[in-house]
Design an enzyme around this catalytic site. Structure first.
Site, PDB file in Angstrom:
ATOM      1  N   GLU A 278      47.354  34.331  43.730  1.00 28.25           N
ATOM      2  CA  GLU A 278      46.044  34.679  44.299  1.00 28.25           C
ATOM      3  C   GLU A 278      46.213  34.882  45.801  1.00 28.25           C
ATOM      4  OE1 GLU A 278      42.655  35.328  43.366  1.00 28.25           O
ATOM      5  OE2 GLU A 278      42.751  35.614  45.522  1.00 28.25           O
TER       6      GLU A 278
ATOM      7  N   ASP B 263      50.635  37.577  47.913  1.00 31.97           N
ATOM      8  CA  ASP B 263      50.378  38.925  47.389  1.00 31.97           C
ATOM      9  C   ASP B 263      51.220  39.139  46.126  1.00 31.97           C
ATOM     10  OD1 ASP B 263      50.240  41.611  46.812  1.00 31.97           O
ATOM     11  OD2 ASP B 263      50.605  42.275  48.859  1.00 31.97           O
TER      12      ASP B 263
ATOM     13  N   ASP C  22      40.052  43.677  41.796  1.00 30.54           N
ATOM     14  CA  ASP C  22      39.100  44.311  42.730  1.00 30.54           C
ATOM     15  C   ASP C  22      39.119  45.824  42.520  1.00 30.54           C
ATOM     16  OD1 ASP C  22      38.402  41.892  44.016  1.00 30.54           O
ATOM     17  OD2 ASP C  22      40.223  41.983  45.219  1.00 30.54           O
TER      18      ASP C  22
ATOM     19  N   ASP D  44      35.370  45.179  34.311  1.00 26.24           N
ATOM     20  CA  ASP D  44      33.990  45.603  34.038  1.00 26.24           C
ATOM     21  C   ASP D  44      33.741  47.002  34.597  1.00 26.24           C
ATOM     22  OD1 ASP D  44      34.307  44.673  36.641  1.00 26.24           O
ATOM     23  OD2 ASP D  44      32.260  43.929  36.816  1.00 26.24           O
TER      24      ASP D  44
HETATM   25  C1  SAM Z   1      37.323  40.357  41.379  1.00 25.98           C
HETATM   26  S1  SAM Z   1      38.297  38.957  41.554  1.00 25.98           S
HETATM   27  C2  SAM Z   1      38.582  38.410  39.875  1.00 25.98           C
HETATM   28  C3  SAM Z   1      39.043  36.993  39.818  1.00 25.98           C
HETATM   29  C4  SAM Z   1      39.366  36.478  38.385  1.00 25.98           C
HETATM   30  N1  SAM Z   1      40.477  37.212  37.811  1.00 25.98           N
HETATM   31  C5  SAM Z   1      38.171  36.577  37.482  1.00 25.98           C
HETATM   32  O1  SAM Z   1      38.170  37.431  36.585  1.00 25.98           O
HETATM   33  O2  SAM Z   1      37.242  35.775  37.662  1.00 25.98           O
HETATM   34  C6  SAM Z   1      39.901  39.634  41.972  1.00 25.98           C
HETATM   35  C7  SAM Z   1      40.828  38.617  42.582  1.00 25.98           C
HETATM   36  O3  SAM Z   1      42.106  39.197  42.810  1.00 25.98           O
HETATM   37  C8  SAM Z   1      42.596  38.722  44.051  1.00 25.98           C
HETATM   38  N2  SAM Z   1      43.610  39.688  44.518  1.00 25.98           N
HETATM   39  C9  SAM Z   1      43.402  40.941  44.983  1.00 25.98           C
HETATM   40  N3  SAM Z   1      44.569  41.536  45.306  1.00 25.98           N
HETATM   41  C10 SAM Z   1      45.554  40.634  45.021  1.00 25.98           C
HETATM   42  C11 SAM Z   1      46.981  40.648  45.149  1.00 25.98           C
HETATM   43  N4  SAM Z   1      47.620  41.722  45.633  1.00 25.98           N
HETATM   44  N5  SAM Z   1      47.667  39.544  44.787  1.00 25.98           N
HETATM   45  C12 SAM Z   1      47.013  38.446  44.314  1.00 25.98           C
HETATM   46  N6  SAM Z   1      45.669  38.375  44.183  1.00 25.98           N
HETATM   47  C13 SAM Z   1      44.954  39.456  44.519  1.00 25.98           C
HETATM   48  C14 SAM Z   1      41.365  38.639  44.921  1.00 25.98           C
HETATM   49  O4  SAM Z   1      41.534  37.786  46.041  1.00 25.98           O
HETATM   50  C15 SAM Z   1      40.347  38.105  43.923  1.00 25.98           C
HETATM   51  O5  SAM Z   1      40.314  36.687  43.900  1.00 25.98           O
END
Ligand code: SAM
Length: 213
Positions: free
Chosen positions: A69, A96, A119, A155
């Site tokens: 995360e 990352d 995201d 979604d």
């Molecule tokens: C929209 S949230 C969804 C969180 C979780 N998977 C859920 O379904 O409840 C997307 C998550 O991906 C993380 N994220 C985005 N880019 C990332 C990356 N390159 N490496 C790790 N985490 C990442 C964001 O910080 C965020 O917490």
């Protein structure tokens, strides 16, 4: 959908077994050594509050689980969940995931890769920031063992369709295999918090699973 404020992690909770900063770890090392035992390894990219990781690691004690995360406060929050349940087979990495896939995971080393509600980066000029991009898909194909699974749920229909087309063009994975929705039996009986929010708002969830080889 935006995100609600995150509750504070109890400062008395010991996170030392369940939380690591990627920058504190060597760029190349045996990732399984963090668990003290070799076992089929599953990795989640973007764990958010860590609902998937805590439930899946409890349900599959014979597997090891990594959550990666990028947002440190969410990584700590998810790690706190694991610490509270005294998990011995799961831990959170703050970093990352795209970089760590490139650096850490050898070919044929992962039993499953989970990406739930990444995201969407709506704006055209930001779409290159999406996790489901060509380079990452090559890393997915390289790192999955034969028979290993990629799980991708979102979604956002446009992100779903674009990713399915990109997978078909870019890598050799069998799928998409269909994934059915199961009724929730209790308030946290969802794959992730984003799935819970989406379904409780009666919006659709797009799910796909792919198999390597
Ligand atoms: C929209 S949230 C969804 C969180 C979780 N998977 C859920 O379904 O409840 C997307 C998550 O991906 C993380 N994220 C985005 N880019 C990332 C990356 N390159 N490496 C790790 N985490 C990442 C964001 O910080 C965020 O917490």
């Amino acid at each position: 959908m935006g995100r609600r404020a995150l509750r504070k992690v109890d400062p008395a909770l010991d996170l030392s077994r369940h939380f690591r900063e990627a920058t504190d770890l060597p760029t190349q090392f045996d990732v399984q050594s963090l668990f003290g035992r070799p076992a089929p390894l599953e990795v989640e990219v973007g764990s958010g509050k860590g609902l998937f990781l805590s439930a899946a690691s409890r349900a599959n004690p014979d597997h090891n689980f990594f959550g990666i995360e990028i947002a440190r406060k969410y990584a700590r929050y998810a790690a706190a969940r694991l610490a509270k349940q005294e998990s011995t087979n799961a831990l959170m990495i703050s970093g990352d995931a795209l970089l760590l896939f490139r650096q850490w995971f050898p070919a044929n080393s992962l039993a499953a890769i989970h990406i739930y509600f990444p995201d969407p980066w709506w704006k055209k000029r930001h779409k290159k920031r999406r996790v489901m991009n060509e380079d990452f898909l090559h890393d997915v194909e390289r790192t999955l063992v034969s028979g290993g699974r990629l799980h991708f749920w979102t979604d956002v229909e446009e992100y779903f369709q674009t990713t399915l087309a990109l997978i078909a063009q870019t890598v050799k994975l069998d799928g998409p295999l269909s994934v059915s929705e199961k009724p929730a039996e209790h308030d946290l009986d969802y794959r992730t918090h984003f799935e819970r929010r989406t379904r409780q708002s009666e919006l659709p969830v797009y799910r796909a699973e792919f198999k390597n080889g």
